[in-house]
Each structure stands twice: as C-alpha cells, then as structure tokens.
Design a protein around this motif. Structure first.
Motif, PDB file in Angstrom:
ATOM      1  N   ILE A 167       0.865  -1.198   0.000  1.00  0.00           N
ATOM      2  CA  ILE A 167       0.000   0.000   0.000  1.00  0.00           C
ATOM      3  C   ILE A 167       0.889   1.232   0.000  1.00  0.00           C
ATOM      4  CG2 ILE A 167      -0.284   0.223   2.521  1.00  0.00           C
ATOM      5  CD1 ILE A 167      -3.353   0.686   1.917  1.00  0.00           C
ATOM      6  N   GLY A 168       0.336   2.366  -0.385  1.00  0.00           N
ATOM      7  CA  GLY A 168       1.120   3.602  -0.440  1.00  0.00           C
ATOM      8  C   GLY A 168       2.268   3.418  -1.413  1.00  0.00           C
ATOM      9  N   SER A 216       4.420   1.278  -1.520  1.00  0.00           N
ATOM     10  CA  SER A 216       4.690  -0.115  -1.857  1.00  0.00           C
ATOM     11  C   SER A 216       3.648  -0.665  -2.829  1.00  0.00           C
ATOM     12  CB  SER A 216       4.719  -0.952  -0.571  1.00  0.00           C
ATOM     13  OG  SER A 216       5.737  -0.451   0.282  1.00  0.00           O
ATOM     14  N   SER A 264       6.458  -4.331   1.627  1.00  0.00           N
ATOM     15  CA  SER A 264       6.227  -3.403   2.729  1.00  0.00           C
ATOM     16  C   SER A 264       7.567  -3.032   3.343  1.00  0.00           C
ATOM     17  CB  SER A 264       5.327  -4.045   3.799  1.00  0.00           C
ATOM     18  OG  SER A 264       5.203  -3.173   4.902  1.00  0.00           O
ATOM     19  N   THR A 306       8.155  -1.554   6.107  1.00  0.00           N
ATOM     20  CA  THR A 306       8.195  -1.870   7.539  1.00  0.00           C
ATOM     21  C   THR A 306       7.775  -3.302   7.840  1.00  0.00           C
ATOM     22  OG1 THR A 306       5.922  -1.077   7.638  1.00  0.00           O
ATOM     23  CG2 THR A 306       7.657   0.501   8.215  1.00  0.00           C
ATOM     24  N   PHE A 307       6.980  -3.880   6.975  1.00  0.00           N
ATOM     25  CA  PHE A 307       6.365  -5.194   7.174  1.00  0.00           C
ATOM     26  C   PHE A 307       5.484  -5.220   8.424  1.00  0.00           C
ATOM     27  CE2 PHE A 307       6.246  -9.718   5.948  1.00  0.00           C
ATOM     28  CZ  PHE A 307       6.362  -9.558   4.582  1.00  0.00           C
ATOM     29  N   THR A 362       2.645  -2.834   8.252  1.00  0.00           N
ATOM     30  CA  THR A 362       1.489  -2.038   7.849  1.00  0.00           C
ATOM     31  C   THR A 362       0.219  -2.893   7.886  1.00  0.00           C
ATOM     32  OG1 THR A 362       2.932  -0.691   6.497  1.00  0.00           O
ATOM     33  CG2 THR A 362       0.587  -0.564   5.988  1.00  0.00           C
ATOM     34  N   THR A 367      -1.454  -4.183   4.584  1.00  0.00           N
ATOM     35  CA  THR A 367      -0.636  -5.144   3.843  1.00  0.00           C
ATOM     36  C   THR A 367      -0.555  -6.468   4.582  1.00  0.00           C
ATOM     37  OG1 THR A 367       0.601  -3.345   2.868  1.00  0.00           O
ATOM     38  CG2 THR A 367       1.671  -5.507   2.856  1.00  0.00           C
ATOM     39  N   GLY A 415       9.210   5.481   1.397  1.00  0.00           N
ATOM     40  CA  GLY A 415       8.206   4.650   0.723  1.00  0.00           C
ATOM     41  C   GLY A 415       7.801   5.217  -0.630  1.00  0.00           C
ATOM     42  N   GLN A 470       0.646  10.825  -3.847  1.00  0.00           N
ATOM     43  CA  GLN A 470       1.426  10.460  -2.657  1.00  0.00           C
ATOM     44  C   GLN A 470       2.766  11.192  -2.677  1.00  0.00           C
ATOM     45  OE1 GLN A 470       3.185   6.566  -2.204  1.00  0.00           O
ATOM     46  NE2 GLN A 470       3.324   6.767   0.008  1.00  0.00           N
ATOM     47  N   GLU A 487       2.248  13.687   0.336  1.00  0.00           N
ATOM     48  CA  GLU A 487       2.848  13.131   1.552  1.00  0.00           C
ATOM     49  C   GLU A 487       4.196  13.826   1.805  1.00  0.00           C
ATOM     50  OE1 GLU A 487       4.025   8.804   2.197  1.00  0.00           O
ATOM     51  OE2 GLU A 487       2.064   8.745   3.124  1.00  0.00           O
ATOM     52  N   LYS A 503      -3.757   5.828  12.189  1.00  0.00           N
ATOM     53  CA  LYS A 503      -3.419   4.406  12.333  1.00  0.00           C
ATOM     54  C   LYS A 503      -3.601   3.972  13.784  1.00  0.00           C
ATOM     55  CE  LYS A 503       0.313   4.363   8.871  1.00  0.00           C
ATOM     56  NZ  LYS A 503       1.740   4.141   8.670  1.00  0.00           N
TER      57      LYS A 503
END
Ligand code: F6P
Length: 547
Positions: free
Chosen positions: A158-159, A161, A211, A213-214, A216, A219, A273, A355, A359, A510
C-alpha cells in the motif's frame, strides 16, 4: 537547529519582495499581453532535459520572474540542500535519515556514501538478485510447489509499496510479458483481494509482499489472507516458500510472517516509501517488463538526477517546475495543481503523484519545527486526457479558481491506429491554448451570439499550464518523468524549509484505528470512551451489523 537553517526567514528574503512586486504586476496583465509584448517569449521559456521538452511560456511569468524565482532558490539554500541529499547527509531531520533514492539508480561504479559506507554496491547486489529471480519467473524456470510455472504475480502493498509498482506496470504495459497476469492488492477492503485473485490458479500464483516496515496493517491483513487462500487450495505449509517472496527492510518481521529471508529482497531506511519504486519494491515491475527494460527505466531516472544535480537553476527543469509551483501557491493563492497525461498508459500517474507530492510537502512546520509562515504543498490531482475534458475541464476553463495544469504528451504512440494519436495530441495543444488565451466577449459577439448568452460563453483565459512533450513513452522516459517530479517536489520543500521526507501526519489515524478495531470485532458491547460522535458511529455500526 537544522543544518539548512537559512538566516533570513522566507518572506524576508530579498527575492521574496521582488516576487511580490512582480506578482502584483502580473496579476494586472494577461498572457495575451505577455505574448504580444515579447516575440522571443516561447524560445526564452522553453527548456529541455533528458528528451523532455517543457514549454513554460504559458505561465504567468516574465523572464524577470524566472530570474527572481531562481534568486529565491539561491537565497533559500537550494544548492546546499541538493548537495546534502547527494552526499548522503541526514536531510530527513525528523527521522534522522539520509534520503538517497538517487543511489537506487546510480551506475555500479558510482560512489554514494552515507554514514561512512558506499551504498551503491548493495543496490546493485539487490538489482542482480531481482534480475535472476525475474528471469526465472519469466522463463518458467521457477516452479511453484506443485511443479508448475508461475502465470500470475500479485503484489500486495500500500502507499509507496503499491502506487509506484501499479503505476509503472500500467505505464509500461506495452513492454510487459503478456503471458504473465499482474495484479495489485492494496486496500484492506477484502474486495480488493477477492477480486484480484478470484480467477487465479493458486498453483501458478506468486505473491510479492511489499512493505518497507512489514508491519502495515492493510498489507499484513492482505498477506495473511493470501497465505490462507494458498493453503486452502494447496494445503501444505511448505508451499509458502515457493509462492511468497517479501520486499522489505525488516527481515525480522518477514521471518515472523513465515517467509524464508532467502526469499526476501531488501532495501534501506534511506529509501522513503514514496521514493521506492526503483528499489526492490519494483520487483513486480521488473518481472513484468524484464531486467533490461527496468535498467533502462533506471537510466532515465539517473539522467534526470544528473540534470538536477548539475544544471544551473535557470535551465534546471525540476527546479523551474518546483519554483513555479511555489509561485502559484504563495503569490497567486492556488490550492491545487492538475496533472493531465495524454496517455492512457499513464492513467495511474496522477494517483502516484498524489502520494509523492502531498505526503512529501503537506507539512505545517519547518525543519526547525516552527510554523511555516506561508502555504505549503498544493493538492495534486488529475486524470488522463481526453477523458477529463468531458468532465472537470469546465471548471478549469470557466470556474472561479485558477488551477495551474501540467499537460504530458508524446509525439509518438506505441499503438498507432488511424488518426487516434494526432487527435489525442491536438487536444493537448488546444486545451493549453484555450486555457491561456480564452475567448473574449468581443470575439464571441462578433460571431452573432445573442447578448444574453455572451457572458456564459466568455472564456477568461489567462490560466497557466506547462506542456511536457517528449517522443515516446518508454521505460527510460517514464524514469526521467518520475525523477522530474521527485526533484520538483524536493525544490518546493527546500524553498519552504520543510521536511519533505517524513510523514508523521499519517500516524494518528493508524493508532486510533488500532484502538477501534477490537471495539468493532468484539462480541460483547464494549465500553466506549471516544468523543460523542465516534461513540455514536461505532454503536450504530454494531447495531446495523447485527440486523
Ligand atoms: O502510512 C503511510 C506510509 O507509511 C507510506 O509512507 C508508505 O509508503 C506506506 O505507508 C506503506 O508503508 P510500508 O511500505 O511500510 O508498508
């Protein structure tokens, strides 16, 4: 204090007051007048970089405005900002990170260091692993758990990614291997996953979990559903290793999810990202278009990087576009910029740019953490032409809000068919012309239009646009166009003195969602301690769900 603190506040820099005078003059004149006054205007205001020609003549500027905008860039320390980025300094100050997406497309013999280490060899090591993997998928040498080759690749992210990979796939579809089905799942709405997979054969499907960060939520939720979807069909945990790969900076979380870190393609915390599509996050792109085309895309990025790094500001295309964005935002009060690609292949380009731009530059404090005293990032939006013409262009032409426009067009098409392309491009030129020069009441009256209708038909004109024209949409060209916008965004952020590379504004939502999830899933009515409105919505939601 930020390393980029410019001693004089933005609105007190000498160029700022010159620009104020300049804007007052220009608001009292029209593009018609400016064109009439200076026959050399188009030549003076047409620029080129890496095969992209930019006609800036239909902007509400004079050559003097450009000189003042360039002076503003100099007085704002833009040169030091650029040098610091390429030198791997931690210019993302609020996260204390370097910003080195330019290293992702640097040739293998370049040296780009951050924190004392040259990052380029690591970049090429990952690119080589990606190429080996992509070739194995494309050739059919890579087999799924049951010995079948892969026919469908699903990127889950997402985003940054997702938006880069899906935009690049759509943009470069012409160059893609049509035997492979490419799908992209981003939304936590299960519909996205279900619709993307409903016709796929699990035994021939590869999931790329992308991802940084893995962690999210969206995701990871989709990744777990994908895992279950595969197991429901194949029924053997060992299949995960042949049907899942991860793209991430977080090996620990990847291993926790159950993906062997041998099947992980890494990148680094100095890749934001929204700046990651040419890192391993581009694995789906590379599988679709092949390593050679991917390399050519990186070359397009790199050439624009070099143009940005080395070209004097007065001829530097991303700098000029960034300065024009500041000009309209701060001196004309424009709140939005429309990006209108005249290429169906670029249909996701505006979404990708949203984005990248918003962002990055949707910030309310400077690098020092004090309130900015001018407006920052504009809202970017758009749709491919000519579709937009039959929808929102009415407002662009006759609405009360001025919206600067970027038109993007190509001289040639990958899909020549009759007169389609000439018709398409005639609309680029016509729309830019109509926006700039309009149609006066006198001209309309002279056509015998009844007096009562004349005001409705008046086209005010004097509405600015950039036309970006290049030969053909190729991987190289896409790379150079994206880098053009990346550095345009960088320029704006440097003038405003903000951190274009953090995104703290996304965190609160979030966190609040994490608190609300159990309140929606709980089988017993939870005690709610939010504001009255949120409490009421949650209660109504639970009631409706029950009925
Ligand atoms: O929530 C915003 C964001 O952090 C983006 O900046 C990023 O591109 C996206 O989420 C996805 O993050 P990740 O790649 O870590 O899953």
């Amino acid at each position: 204090m930020s390393p980029f603190t410019v001693p004089v506040p933005l609105t007190q820099r000498p160029a700022w007051s010159s620009l104020q005078t300049e804007s007052a003059n220009l608001q009292a004149t029209t593009l018609r007048d400016l064109f009439a006054a200076d026959p050399s205007r188009v030549d003076q205001l047409t620029f080129e970089a890496c095969g992209v020609v930019a006609d800036l003549s239909k902007h509400r500027v004079t050559a003097g405005t450009i000189t003042d905008l360039v002076a503003l860039a100099e007085q704002s320390g833009l040169r030091a900002h650029i040098d610091a980025m390429f030198a791997g300094e931690h210019i993302n100050t609020s996260e204390d990170r370097a910003v080195l997406h330019v290293a992702l497309r640097a040739p293998s013999d370049d040296i780009i260091t951050t924190d004392g280490a040259n990052v380029v060899p690591g970049v090429h090591e990952v690119l080589d692993r990606m190429a080996t993997f992509a070739n194995a998928i494309r050739s059919g040498a890579f087999k799924g758990h049951t010995g079948q080759s892969i026919s469908a690749v699903v990127n889950i992210g997402i985003g940054g990614s997702d938006l880069g990979p899906v935009m690049a796939y759509e943009a470069l579809r012409f160059y893609s291997d049509r035997r492979l089905t490419m799908r992209f799942v981003s939304n936590v709405d299960a519909t996205d996953f279900v619709e993307a997979t409903h016709d796929l054969d699990p035994e021939r499907t590869l999931f790329i979990i992308s991802s940084k960060t893995f962690t999210t939520l969206e995701t990871m939720t989709n990744a777990h559903s994908a895992r279950q979807w595969l197991l429901d069909s194949i029924g053997d945990e060992a299949a995960i290793a042949r049907h899942f790969v991860a793209v991430s900076t977080n090996a620990e979380e990847v291993a926790k999810f159950g993906i062997d870190t041998d099947n992980m393609f890494g990148f680094w915390d100095w890749v934001g990202g929204r700046y990651s599509m040419d890192s391993a996050i581009g694995l789906s792109t590379m599988i679709a278009i092949g390593p050679d085309n991917f390399e050519s895309m990186l070359a397009g990025f790199h050439d624009m990087d070099e143009h940005f790094r080395t070209t004097p500001f007065e001829r530097n295309l991303p700098v000029l576009m960034g300065l024009l964005a500041v000009w309209y935002r701060n001196f004309f009060g424009c709140q939005t910029i429309a990006v209108l690609p005249y290429s169906q292949y670029l249909k996701r380009f505006p979404a990708y740019l949203q984005q990248l731009t918003m962002e990055s530059n949707g910030k309310h404090v400077t690098l020092e953490g004090v309130d900015v005293d001018v407006d920052t990032g504009a809202v970017y939006w758009g749709e491919p032409g000519t579709n937009g013409q039959h929808s929102f262009y009415q407002l662009l032409h006759q609405g009360t809000t001025m919206v600067p426009v970027d038109f993007i067009g190509f001289a040639k098409t990958n899909n020549p068919l009759g007169d389609h392309h000439d018709i398409l491009m005639s609309n680029v030129f016509a729309q830019a012309q109509a926006l700039a020069f309009g149609r006066s009441a006198a001209e309309i009256e002279s056509e015998g239009v009844p007096a009562s209708v004349v005001p409705h038909k008046v086209m005010p004109g004097n509405r600015p646009s950039t036309v970006l024209l290049s030969d053909l949409l190729t991987p190289y060209r896409l790379g150079s166009l994206i880098a053009l916008y990346e550095h345009n965004v960088f320029t704006q952020g440097a003038i405003w003195g903000i951190d274009s590379f953090d995104q703290w504004g996304v965190e609160l939502g979030k966190k609040l969602a994490q608190a609300i999830i159990p309140q929606l899933t709980s089988t017993i009515d939870p005690a709610l301690d939010h504001d009255a409105s949120t409490n009421s919505l949650i209660t109504r939601y639970r009631d409706m769900k029950r009925q």
